[in-house]
Design an enzyme around this catalytic site. Sequence first.
Site, PDB file in Angstrom:
ATOM      1  N   LYS A 114       0.869  -1.136  -0.062  1.00  0.00           N
ATOM      2  CA  LYS A 114      -0.152   0.085  -0.052  1.00  0.00           C
ATOM      3  C   LYS A 114       0.912   1.360  -0.134  1.00  0.00           C
ATOM      4  CE  LYS A 114      -4.522   1.126   0.257  1.00  0.00           C
ATOM      5  NZ  LYS A 114      -5.941   0.152  -0.180  1.00  0.00           N
ATOM      6  N   ASN A 229     -16.576   5.949  -4.792  1.00  0.00           N
ATOM      7  CA  ASN A 229     -16.315   4.747  -5.885  1.00  0.00           C
ATOM      8  C   ASN A 229     -17.121   3.530  -5.140  1.00  0.00           C
ATOM      9  OD1 ASN A 229     -14.758   2.264  -6.674  1.00  0.00           O
ATOM     10  ND2 ASN A 229     -14.534   3.986  -8.169  1.00  0.00           N
TER      11      ASN A 229
HETATM   12  P1  NAD Z   1     -13.515   7.634  -2.636  1.00  0.00           P
HETATM   13  O1  NAD Z   1     -12.314   8.498  -2.222  1.00  0.00           O
HETATM   14  O2  NAD Z   1     -14.041   7.531  -3.810  1.00  0.00           O
HETATM   15  O3  NAD Z   1     -14.865   7.815  -1.452  1.00  0.00           O
HETATM   16  C1  NAD Z   1     -14.707   8.015  -0.014  1.00  0.00           C
HETATM   17  C2  NAD Z   1     -16.039   8.286   0.516  1.00  0.00           C
HETATM   18  O4  NAD Z   1     -15.952   8.658   1.898  1.00  0.00           O
HETATM   19  C3  NAD Z   1     -16.409   9.918   0.094  1.00  0.00           C
HETATM   20  O5  NAD Z   1     -17.924   9.803  -0.142  1.00  0.00           O
HETATM   21  C4  NAD Z   1     -16.214  10.731   1.123  1.00  0.00           C
HETATM   22  O6  NAD Z   1     -17.112  11.884   1.276  1.00  0.00           O
HETATM   23  C5  NAD Z   1     -16.504   9.805   2.516  1.00  0.00           C
HETATM   24  N1  NAD Z   1     -15.922  10.123   3.676  1.00  0.00           N
HETATM   25  C6  NAD Z   1     -14.547  10.606   3.887  1.00  0.00           C
HETATM   26  N2  NAD Z   1     -14.582  10.828   5.003  1.00  0.00           N
HETATM   27  C7  NAD Z   1     -15.650  10.558   5.804  1.00  0.00           C
HETATM   28  C8  NAD Z   1     -16.218  10.666   7.140  1.00  0.00           C
HETATM   29  N3  NAD Z   1     -15.239  11.184   8.067  1.00  0.00           N
HETATM   30  N4  NAD Z   1     -17.325  10.497   7.333  1.00  0.00           N
HETATM   31  C9  NAD Z   1     -18.091   9.997   6.379  1.00  0.00           C
HETATM   32  N5  NAD Z   1     -17.746   9.651   5.096  1.00  0.00           N
HETATM   33  C10 NAD Z   1     -16.481  10.221   4.801  1.00  0.00           C
HETATM   34  O7  NAD Z   1     -12.828   6.351  -1.946  1.00  0.00           O
HETATM   35  P2  NAD Z   1     -13.360   4.923  -2.137  1.00  0.00           P
HETATM   36  O8  NAD Z   1     -12.576   4.270  -3.448  1.00  0.00           O
HETATM   37  O9  NAD Z   1     -15.030   4.793  -2.393  1.00  0.00           O
HETATM   38  O10 NAD Z   1     -12.790   3.884  -0.971  1.00  0.00           O
HETATM   39  C11 NAD Z   1     -13.627   4.006   0.258  1.00  0.00           C
HETATM   40  C12 NAD Z   1     -13.129   2.849   1.251  1.00  0.00           C
HETATM   41  O11 NAD Z   1     -13.121   1.547   0.447  1.00  0.00           O
HETATM   42  C13 NAD Z   1     -11.858   3.079   1.493  1.00  0.00           C
HETATM   43  O12 NAD Z   1     -11.638   2.441   2.985  1.00  0.00           O
HETATM   44  C14 NAD Z   1     -10.719   2.318   0.526  1.00  0.00           C
HETATM   45  O13 NAD Z   1      -9.509   1.980   1.284  1.00  0.00           O
HETATM   46  C15 NAD Z   1     -11.834   0.994   0.330  1.00  0.00           C
HETATM   47  N6  NAD Z   1     -11.558   0.510  -0.801  1.00  0.00           N
HETATM   48  C16 NAD Z   1     -11.556   1.037  -2.095  1.00  0.00           C
HETATM   49  C17 NAD Z   1     -11.370   0.106  -3.220  1.00  0.00           C
HETATM   50  C18 NAD Z   1     -11.445   0.891  -4.538  1.00  0.00           C
HETATM   51  O14 NAD Z   1     -11.327   0.162  -5.528  1.00  0.00           O
HETATM   52  N7  NAD Z   1     -11.660   2.068  -4.488  1.00  0.00           N
HETATM   53  C19 NAD Z   1     -11.000  -1.285  -3.111  1.00  0.00           C
HETATM   54  C20 NAD Z   1     -11.034  -1.690  -1.968  1.00  0.00           C
HETATM   55  C21 NAD Z   1     -11.189  -0.983  -0.851  1.00  0.00           C
END
Ligand code: NAD
Length: 424
Positions: A114, A229
């Site tokens: 990571k 996402n």
């Molecule tokens: P992103 O940046 O697209 O979205 C993050 C979301 O979380 C946004 O809507 C943001 O407003 C919200 N957020 C941030 N801080 C917050 C808070 N304090 N309270 C409430 N909401 C809050 O990110 P993503 O890609 O959707 O990732 C979200 C999670 O999923 C992370 O933990 C990431 O590690 C995990 N993840 C993502 C992927 C991927 O393919 N994108 C894969 C596996 C895991």
Amino acid sequence: MSEQLSFVSPTANSPWGTYLSQVDRVVPYLGPLARWVETLKRPKRALIVDVPIEMDDGTIAHFEGYRVQHNMSRGPGKGGVRFHPDVTLEEVMALSAWMTIKTAAVNLPYGGAKGGIRVDPKKLSLQELEKVTRRYTSEIGIIIGPHTDIPAPDVNTNAQIMAWMMDTYSMNVGGTATGVVTGKPLHLGGSLGRVKATGRGVFVTGREAARRLGMDLRGARIAVQGFGNVGSVAAELFAEAGAKIVAVQDHTGTIVNSNGLDLAKLVPISRTDGVIGFKAGGDIVPNEDFWNTPCDILIPAALEGQLTAERAQKTTAKLVLEGANGPTVPQADDILAERGVLVVPDVICNAGGVTVSYFEWVQDFSSFFWDEDEINVRLDRIMMNALNHIWDTADKHKITLRTATYAVACERILMARQERGLYP
Ligand code: NAD
């Protein structure tokens, strides 16, 4: 013994501490392989880099960047890059370790890694963002590569950032190395289905868990924290299956509607104004109320450590789908288990993204690209096989799905470690 090394000693309530306690819980199920378990409690390698750039106003700014390769026993490191002002080395260590468990749980030929930069990308111009990305890539270029460690998008990083990373790495090695990152734009060796893959995996594992619980998705009430996402795509797929999205929270606030939020309107508004921009479609409530909104399924899909012991007591959900990495603290896990709430753990629930990243990497090497149907069919099959195997393990040992996932994954990793032997 580990207390002597500061970089593996967790601070209180940290994600790394959560990960270590998750590994401790699995030791009784590892048999003779338990002698290797310390391997999982130490990252193989951690790189800290300085990322200096010239800002648009002529000043020089420095950002701190990390790349951690937690374990590479089963294959090259794999894991996203996060741009966030609160990123720490310890957080990146935990996220890299969860990638090791995740790739093994789904049986992909990867280890776990990571990366992250302590930066708020919302405060940078596009040009500054590109400079930060390129300098960071150049600095970590000494340890990444298509056969050694393959970054991907995570919080606040996207296909454009992956394109800059691919270009920078390629310029430095002389050539075009599409396989060095995944989550790239389609015409640069990206894969169809990658953008929606993680949310899709949350849906596929959630649909199967609901079926096994005898819960009908039609009319099921769902609360989603994090509407990026992962959260928004999962919400859309559940809504298509007939569920009602009754509460959504993002960094701007919380919106609820017990009749179900209209996602066709909420999704585009949330991209520019956050979810509270959709005032017309529901009630804006204090953030803490999100956790006691009546619901059947809870999807934490924002950041780690969100589902605390107190919130685990409050929730009315019968099923928790961990879209985010590490959203549930260990005490909350125990409370949910006691209350009979089923948790599909992050390391399987959100593994759809890394699975399609694997497809992207395979397609890049063969320079032959699959259509979206083929990708989705293969994704569904891999996720279902992994979940069924884990479910059988949980039933056999009478343990939670999380401990079962760790048991399956740790056995694969430590078996590889044992078969490879220690060098020298
Ligand atoms: P992103 O940046 O697209 O979205 C993050 C979301 O979380 C946004 O809507 C943001 O407003 C919200 N957020 C941030 N801080 C917050 C808070 N304090 N309270 C409430 N909401 C809050 O990110 P993503 O890609 O959707 O990732 C979200 C999670 O999923 C992370 O933990 C990431 O590690 C995990 N993840 C993502 C992927 C991927 O393919 N994108 C894969 C596996 C895991």
